[in-house]
Design a protein around this motif. Structure first.
Motif, short mmCIF file in Angstrom:
data_model
loop_
_atom_site.label_atom_id
_atom_site.label_comp_id
_atom_site.label_asym_id
_atom_site.label_seq_id
_atom_site.Cartn_x
_atom_site.Cartn_y
_atom_site.Cartn_z
N GLY A 48 64.86 27.11 20.98
CA GLY A 48 63.52 27.25 21.52
C GLY A 48 63.35 26.59 22.88
N MET A 49 62.15 26.03 23.11
CA MET A 49 61.82 25.34 24.36
C MET A 49 61.09 24.05 24.02
SD MET A 49 60.44 28.25 27.02
CE MET A 49 60.29 27.02 28.33
N ILE A 50 60.89 23.23 25.01
CA ILE A 50 59.94 22.13 24.89
C ILE A 50 58.56 22.77 25.03
CG2 ILE A 50 59.20 19.89 25.75
CD1 ILE A 50 62.12 20.05 24.68
N ASN A 96 73.94 19.65 19.43
CA ASN A 96 74.73 19.60 20.66
C ASN A 96 74.12 18.67 21.71
OD1 ASN A 96 72.52 21.02 21.62
ND2 ASN A 96 73.65 22.89 22.13
N GLY A 97 73.04 17.97 21.33
CA GLY A 97 72.43 16.99 22.22
C GLY A 97 71.37 17.55 23.15
N SER A 98 71.08 18.84 23.04
CA SER A 98 70.09 19.45 23.93
C SER A 98 68.67 19.28 23.40
CB SER A 98 70.41 20.94 24.12
OG SER A 98 70.26 21.63 22.89
N MET A 99 67.73 19.78 24.18
CA MET A 99 66.30 19.70 23.89
C MET A 99 65.88 18.24 23.69
SD MET A 99 66.14 22.78 24.51
CE MET A 99 64.36 22.97 24.51
N PHE A 100 65.23 17.91 22.56
CA PHE A 100 64.74 16.53 22.39
C PHE A 100 65.69 15.65 21.56
CE2 PHE A 100 59.85 16.58 23.24
CZ PHE A 100 60.12 16.54 24.60
#
Length: 253
Positions: free
Chosen positions: A113-115, A139-143
């Motif tokens: 998704g997105m923030i 994978n450490g992305s987003m939040f």
């Protein structure tokens, strides 16, 4: 003869009076002319200063380009020292409130998704509390990087969140980071009521959580603007929150 003498005396008095008046006028002009010049110089300096103040810096985010890509993008979040550097969206009227929970900036389905924020929040961060959501991706992305604030050393060294909006750079100072329950914050609290707002502020500054970090030298009041960053944990009944308070609002072009 007497009349002629009187006329002569009157003329002398008149001439002397004119000379005195003339000298007084010269003295007054000499006294006030320098002051007038000083005021003019002050006004010129003030004008130059005012001109320099209204030269606004460029916003580092090209929102015109982002808007062409997706009209729902209204902000950008960046947390120095982390991987968090993302566009922020809010669903427009034709989309479900949780659309960006699993859709990317192109509107395509994507689990990450997105923030995003929900429609209960204004798009200019003017609400008492603005809540931004993001997935805790493996994978450490987003939040996912929010969980770095569990580490006391990391928390102490990283205290800033930047929110970029058209015309503004908002700087938030991180107040606390902790595990919270899974209640829907904007549905649970009515932040238009001071009682609810004070209760929420108390949970920010005095978290009832075993895993928490709090910055004691930063205060939060009902007059402040609060930014709540929310992501999931390994438990479905918990959320991990990083709380910030607005400490600077810089205007941009």
């Amino acid at each position: 003869m007497k009349t002629t003498k009187n006329n002569f005396i009157y003329k002398i008095i008149f001439i002397i009076s004119c000379i005195i008046f003339f000298l007084c006028a010269l003295l007054l002009i000499k006294m006030y002319l320098p002051q007038h010049q000083d005021v003019s110089e002050y006004k010129n300096n003030t004008s130059v200063e005012m001109q320099s103040e209204i030269v606004l810096p460029e916003n580092p985010i090209n929102f015109k380009k982002l808007k062409k890509k997706n009209k729902d993008v209204y902000a950008w979040i960046q947390i120095p020292g982390t991987e968090i550097d993302y566009a922020v969206a809010q669903s427009s009227a034709d989309k479900d409130d949780l659309f960006y929970l699993n859709h990317d900036i192109n509107g395509n389905y994507k689990f990450a998704g997105m923030i995003f924020s929900q429609k209960k929040n204004a798009l200019d961060f003017s609400d008492p509390v603005t809540v931004l959501y993001g997935h805790n991706m493996k994978n450490g992305s987003m939040f996912a990087a929010l969980h770095q604030f569990k580490n006391k050393s990391f928390f102490d060294k990283h205290d800033t969140v930047y929110i970029y909006c058209p015309g503004h750079i908002y700087t938030y100072t991180i107040v606390s980071a902790y595990i919270y329950d899974d209640r829907h914050i904007l549905n649970t609290f009515d932040f238009s009521k001071k009682k609810d707002l004070k209760k929420y502020i108390d949970s920010i500054t005095n978290p009832h959580s075993i895993i928490c970090n709090v910055r004691q030298d930063v205060s939060v009041t009902v007059n402040d603007k609060i930014l709540t960053l929310s992501t999931c944990t390994s438990s479905d009944s918990q959320r991990y929150l990083v709380q910030g308070v607005l400490t600077d609002d810089r205007l941009t072009k």
